[in-house]
Design a protein around this motif. Structure first.
Motif, mmCIF file in Angstrom:
data_model
loop_
_atom_site.group_PDB
_atom_site.id
_atom_site.type_symbol
_atom_site.label_atom_id
_atom_site.label_comp_id
_atom_site.label_asym_id
_atom_site.label_seq_id
_atom_site.Cartn_x
_atom_site.Cartn_y
_atom_site.Cartn_z
ATOM 1 N N TRP A 117 -0.375 6.648 -7.198
ATOM 2 C CA TRP A 117 -0.335 7.979 -6.332
ATOM 3 C C TRP A 117 1.055 8.567 -6.414
ATOM 4 O O TRP A 117 1.208 9.958 -6.861
ATOM 5 C CB TRP A 117 -0.588 7.669 -4.995
ATOM 6 N N GLY A 118 2.133 7.708 -6.655
ATOM 7 C CA GLY A 118 3.626 8.295 -6.980
ATOM 8 C C GLY A 118 3.677 8.849 -8.418
ATOM 9 O O GLY A 118 4.325 10.058 -8.482
ATOM 10 N N PHE A 177 4.768 8.066 -3.886
ATOM 11 C CA PHE A 177 5.052 6.657 -4.099
ATOM 12 C C PHE A 177 4.982 5.763 -2.730
ATOM 13 O O PHE A 177 4.607 4.443 -2.897
ATOM 14 C CB PHE A 177 6.615 6.273 -4.447
ATOM 15 N N PRO A 178 5.150 6.426 -1.306
ATOM 16 C CA PRO A 178 4.676 5.181 -0.298
ATOM 17 C C PRO A 178 3.375 4.918 -0.241
ATOM 18 O O PRO A 178 3.008 3.971 0.361
ATOM 19 C CB PRO A 178 5.137 6.246 0.880
ATOM 20 N N HIS A 179 2.261 5.673 -1.023
ATOM 21 C CA HIS A 179 1.120 5.320 -1.137
ATOM 22 C C HIS A 179 0.597 4.598 -2.200
ATOM 23 O O HIS A 179 -0.600 3.932 -2.247
ATOM 24 C CB HIS A 179 0.060 6.665 -1.062
ATOM 25 N N GLY A 180 1.637 4.262 -2.991
ATOM 26 C CA GLY A 180 1.082 3.257 -4.207
ATOM 27 C C GLY A 180 1.818 3.839 -5.376
ATOM 28 O O GLY A 180 2.286 5.135 -5.688
ATOM 29 N N VAL A 212 8.370 11.552 -4.155
ATOM 30 C CA VAL A 212 8.582 11.075 -2.460
ATOM 31 C C VAL A 212 7.367 11.215 -1.750
ATOM 32 O O VAL A 212 7.143 10.252 -0.824
ATOM 33 C CB VAL A 212 9.536 12.155 -1.698
ATOM 34 N N LEU A 213 6.313 11.987 -1.778
ATOM 35 C CA LEU A 213 5.133 12.107 -1.191
ATOM 36 C C LEU A 213 4.293 10.979 -1.508
ATOM 37 O O LEU A 213 3.333 10.520 -0.939
ATOM 38 C CB LEU A 213 4.351 13.457 -1.067
#
Length: 88
Positions: free
Chosen positions: A30-31, A24-27, A21-22
């Motif tokens: 990162w996910g 995947f929004p950054h790529g 959750v923390l």
């Protein structure tokens, strides 16, 4: 099955989901990195968190009652013992 296996599995699941959750929004990388780090971190950390919570619960609920019983000089179940006739 011991209690440690469900704790480790719960830590792995919670850590993986948190990392995903923390991250995947950054790529994508990162996910995936967050999932891996969350899995390892959850497996290593959650059993200690659960142990701390159990010890804190005992410190708050069990030990004060036990200490108060010792200070008053009463034993659990002492009033339940049958008494002989005439003994007060």
């Amino acid at each position: 099955m011991n209690l440690i296996e469900p704790c480790v599995l719960a830590g792995a699941v919670v850590g993986t989901l948190t990392g995903a959750v923390l991250g995947f929004p950054h790529g994508l990388l990162w996910g995936l990195g967050g999932m891996a780090a969350g899995f390892v971190g959850g497996v290593l950390v959650l059993p200690f968190v659960i142990l701390f919570l159990v010890m804190a619960g005992m410190a708050l609920f069990f030990w004060p009652r036990h200490l108060l019983r010792q200070l008053r000089g009463t034993q659990p179940g002492a009033d339940d013992a049958p008494r002989a006739h005439g003994e007060h």
